[in-house]
Design an enzyme around this catalytic site. Sequence first.
Site, PDB file in Angstrom:
ATOM      1  N   ARG A  53       0.804  -1.214   0.000  1.00  0.00           N
ATOM      2  CA  ARG A  53       0.000   0.000   0.000  1.00  0.00           C
ATOM      3  C   ARG A  53       0.843   1.272   0.000  1.00  0.00           C
ATOM      4  O   ARG A  53       0.602   2.187  -0.771  1.00  0.00           O
ATOM      5  CB  ARG A  53      -0.884   0.060   1.258  1.00  0.00           C
ATOM      6  CG  ARG A  53      -2.160  -0.681   1.166  1.00  0.00           C
ATOM      7  CD  ARG A  53      -2.543  -1.203   2.521  1.00  0.00           C
ATOM      8  NE  ARG A  53      -1.578  -2.223   2.895  1.00  0.00           N
ATOM      9  CZ  ARG A  53      -1.680  -3.500   2.512  1.00  0.00           C
ATOM     10  NH1 ARG A  53      -2.702  -3.902   1.818  1.00  0.00           N
ATOM     11  NH2 ARG A  53      -0.755  -4.383   2.832  1.00  0.00           N
ATOM     12  N   THR A  54       1.802   1.340   0.904  1.00  0.00           N
ATOM     13  CA  THR A  54       2.536   2.593   1.056  1.00  0.00           C
ATOM     14  C   THR A  54       3.274   2.911  -0.232  1.00  0.00           C
ATOM     15  O   THR A  54       3.176   4.017  -0.765  1.00  0.00           O
ATOM     16  CB  THR A  54       3.514   2.483   2.243  1.00  0.00           C
ATOM     17  OG1 THR A  54       2.760   2.126   3.405  1.00  0.00           O
ATOM     18  CG2 THR A  54       4.232   3.789   2.494  1.00  0.00           C
ATOM     19  N   LYS A  82      25.622  -5.186  -1.863  1.00  0.00           N
ATOM     20  CA  LYS A  82      27.095  -5.160  -1.939  1.00  0.00           C
ATOM     21  C   LYS A  82      27.712  -4.512  -0.708  1.00  0.00           C
ATOM     22  O   LYS A  82      28.916  -4.318  -0.645  1.00  0.00           O
ATOM     23  CB  LYS A  82      27.547  -4.383  -3.183  1.00  0.00           C
ATOM     24  CG  LYS A  82      27.032  -4.956  -4.491  1.00  0.00           C
ATOM     25  CD  LYS A  82      27.508  -4.087  -5.661  1.00  0.00           C
ATOM     26  CE  LYS A  82      26.859  -4.512  -6.948  1.00  0.00           C
ATOM     27  NZ  LYS A  82      27.116  -3.531  -8.030  1.00  0.00           N
ATOM     28  N   ARG A 103      11.611   3.471   3.701  1.00  0.00           N
ATOM     29  CA  ARG A 103      11.173   2.473   4.695  1.00  0.00           C
ATOM     30  C   ARG A 103      12.373   1.608   5.034  1.00  0.00           C
ATOM     31  O   ARG A 103      13.078   1.135   4.126  1.00  0.00           O
ATOM     32  CB  ARG A 103      10.038   1.618   4.144  1.00  0.00           C
ATOM     33  CG  ARG A 103       9.711   0.453   5.080  1.00  0.00           C
ATOM     34  CD  ARG A 103       8.465  -0.283   4.715  1.00  0.00           C
ATOM     35  NE  ARG A 103       7.281   0.516   5.003  1.00  0.00           N
ATOM     36  CZ  ARG A 103       6.035   0.070   4.876  1.00  0.00           C
ATOM     37  NH1 ARG A 103       5.817  -1.164   4.464  1.00  0.00           N
ATOM     38  NH2 ARG A 103       5.010   0.849   5.145  1.00  0.00           N
ATOM     39  N   HIS A 131       5.362   6.003  11.467  1.00  0.00           N
ATOM     40  CA  HIS A 131       4.862   5.883  10.085  1.00  0.00           C
ATOM     41  C   HIS A 131       3.873   7.030   9.848  1.00  0.00           C
ATOM     42  O   HIS A 131       2.667   6.829   9.740  1.00  0.00           O
ATOM     43  CB  HIS A 131       4.188   4.517   9.924  1.00  0.00           C
ATOM     44  CG  HIS A 131       3.865   4.102   8.521  1.00  0.00           C
ATOM     45  ND1 HIS A 131       4.021   4.930   7.426  1.00  0.00           N
ATOM     46  CD2 HIS A 131       3.386   2.921   8.035  1.00  0.00           C
ATOM     47  CE1 HIS A 131       3.644   4.265   6.338  1.00  0.00           C
ATOM     48  NE2 HIS A 131       3.266   3.062   6.678  1.00  0.00           N
TER      49      HIS A 131
HETATM   50  C1  NCD Z   1       1.889  -1.082   8.194  1.00  0.00           C
HETATM   51  C2  NCD Z   1       3.392  -0.933   8.358  1.00  0.00           C
HETATM   52  O1  NCD Z   1       4.154  -1.211   7.441  1.00  0.00           O
HETATM   53  O2  NCD Z   1       3.758  -0.456   9.428  1.00  0.00           O
HETATM   54  N1  NCD Z   1       1.498  -1.265   6.873  1.00  0.00           N
HETATM   55  C3  NCD Z   1       1.173  -0.154   6.128  1.00  0.00           C
HETATM   56  O3  NCD Z   1       2.012   0.654   5.810  1.00  0.00           O
HETATM   57  N2  NCD Z   1      -0.120   0.043   5.824  1.00  0.00           N
HETATM   58  C4  NCD Z   1       1.248  -2.046   9.119  1.00  0.00           C
HETATM   59  C5  NCD Z   1       1.783  -3.440   9.221  1.00  0.00           C
HETATM   60  O4  NCD Z   1       2.722  -3.830   8.522  1.00  0.00           O
HETATM   61  O5  NCD Z   1       1.233  -4.186  10.035  1.00  0.00           O
END
Ligand code: NCD
Length: 306
Positions: A53-54, A82, A103, A131
């Site tokens: 999703r993100t 590497k 991320r 997040h």
């Molecule tokens: C979340 C995350 O990556 O923190 N996912 C997201 O971005 N919607 C929640 C999760 O992984 O449980």
Amino acid sequence: MRHDHLISASQLSRADIEAVLERAAEIDADPAAWASAHDRAVLGLCFFEPSTRTKMSFETAIKRLGGATTDMGSVESSSVKKGESLADTVRVVEGYADALVLRHPSEGAAKMAAEFVDVPVINAGDGAGQHPSQTLLDLYTIRENVGLDGLSIGIMGDLKYGRTVHSLAEALTNFDVRQHFISPESLRLPRGVRFDLHQSGAQVREHTDLESVLSDLDVLYVTRIQRERFPDETEYEKIAGEYQIDVQTLEAASEDLAVMHPLPRVDEIDPGVDATDHATYFEQAHNGVPVRMALLDYLLSTEPDQ
Ligand code: NCD
């Protein structure tokens, strides 16, 4: 909003949040009007952990603003394999992009990356840290469904490792919200987050069962047990399977209760709930596009050092 980077929800004032949510609503009402708002803008995607999703909603968001993406790809296929450091990777990608979405499994990674680059860095998850762009779409979804002020929200599941929870809880302190945290003792909110909530005067209560609060809630925000962050698999096995909801559980809830989840779900919400009016999680995921368009619009429009 006047920020160079978005690292933590604690950076966001009520005015910042309202500005992004208002802009997202404008975009939602007439997305075509934004089709060339940021043409030629390139968004750099650096995902050192899995994402659906993100990553995809940031990609759609920049494309719907007229821009494009450049993607580091998986850790396996990049120079990280590497032995390249995070600092070097972001310094290189800065030259290819107007903003970076990062991320990473380590808490503090986005903050560290932001020290090395001048383009805006958006923290799309740093380990069990924060997040904040997820929080903006969570707040947008809450506002659209039940409104933010006067809200009673239950946040349930893995409150220790769940970064979406840490960001959401901090952002909600800007509003008149009662926060109920529901988890096993071993997955309570981290001490630092509890301290911050206490300092901000938030209305907070902790519970080990949902039954005692369910009927008072306007929103129930369910989270996944973050298996990948458990130091010990047997600890995970002990807790997995608890804190699940199904249609029967929700019989005790208000009929207007909105059930949210940042997704992915494993088995916390029975698929039977999907067909009820409570299910708000797919709408929530879809809101990622207008909200991230609004966020990118702010960050890309802000001159550095203003
Ligand atoms: C979340 C995350 O990556 O923190 N996912 C997201 O971005 N919607 C929640 C999760 O992984 O449980």
